[in-house]
Design a protein around this motif. Sequence first.
Motif, PDB file in Angstrom:
ATOM      1  N   SER A  16       0.858  -1.186   0.000  1.00  0.00           N
ATOM      2  CA  SER A  16       0.000   0.000   0.000  1.00  0.00           C
ATOM      3  C   SER A  16       0.892   1.233   0.000  1.00  0.00           C
ATOM      4  O   SER A  16       2.066   1.176   0.394  1.00  0.00           O
ATOM      5  CB  SER A  16      -0.897   0.003   1.235  1.00  0.00           C
ATOM      6  N   GLU A  64       0.638   3.662   1.973  1.00  0.00           N
ATOM      7  CA  GLU A  64       0.954   3.952   3.377  1.00  0.00           C
ATOM      8  C   GLU A  64       2.164   3.141   3.843  1.00  0.00           C
ATOM      9  O   GLU A  64       3.040   3.664   4.556  1.00  0.00           O
ATOM     10  CB  GLU A  64      -0.252   3.639   4.266  1.00  0.00           C
ATOM     11  N   GLN A  91       5.285   4.681   2.229  1.00  0.00           N
ATOM     12  CA  GLN A  91       5.627   5.953   2.873  1.00  0.00           C
ATOM     13  C   GLN A  91       6.246   5.728   4.246  1.00  0.00           C
ATOM     14  O   GLN A  91       7.201   6.418   4.631  1.00  0.00           O
ATOM     15  CB  GLN A  91       4.364   6.820   2.971  1.00  0.00           C
ATOM     16  N   ASP A  92       5.715   4.742   4.980  1.00  0.00           N
ATOM     17  CA  ASP A  92       6.286   4.418   6.281  1.00  0.00           C
ATOM     18  C   ASP A  92       7.710   3.888   6.129  1.00  0.00           C
ATOM     19  O   ASP A  92       8.600   4.244   6.905  1.00  0.00           O
ATOM     20  CB  ASP A  92       5.403   3.378   6.991  1.00  0.00           C
TER      21      ASP A  92
END
Length: 199
Positions: free
Chosen positions: A60, A62, A65-66
């Motif tokens: 994902s 997210e 990005q993490d």
Amino acid sequence: NLAGIHLNSRNHIIPEGFKGSISRSCHSLQEVKENRQLDYVFLSPVFESISKEGYGSGFSLETLQDAASHKIINEKVIALGGISNETIPSIRSIGFGGVAVLGALWGKVPDISQKETIINQYKTMPEKINSRYACFTEENTLPLMFITHRTEKYTEEDQIKIALEGGCNWIQIRMKDNLTLEAAEKLVHLAGSSCRVCI
């Protein structure tokens, strides 16, 4: 005298004494972390594949990005899988070091009649990538690698010739099952000394 070699989970041992560039295909963030010492790694599939049916996104936005916030994704990590002019803006904002393109240029079933279109797409893709970001300068652009991919209509040799015509200077020769020393020597010679080649 290879400029570089490309490893994967099945073939992951670095030849003793090898001094060239070393890269690897990774399919998890854990694999990326375990191979920080390499010159660069591919992470795939970032998006749903254009050229392979059923090869969906493995991450994902997210999650990516993490991973970037924890420095797992950085300038040494090349995004692969579903990379196109539409998806590249998301990749750049995450902080990947570059992109590897296959389906966005070749489609699912490329045809020799499309040769001029493919060459033109290859020539214009870096411009399209870089024009999206005002901060880009000539020295600050995404590197673009060409990866060979055998089809019923194109051999690796055909693909290298077309990529070179398009101005490519970084090629990965991808022949999972039938690469011989003789074939490797022929293809590296075809690419020439001005083109960085990984096998």
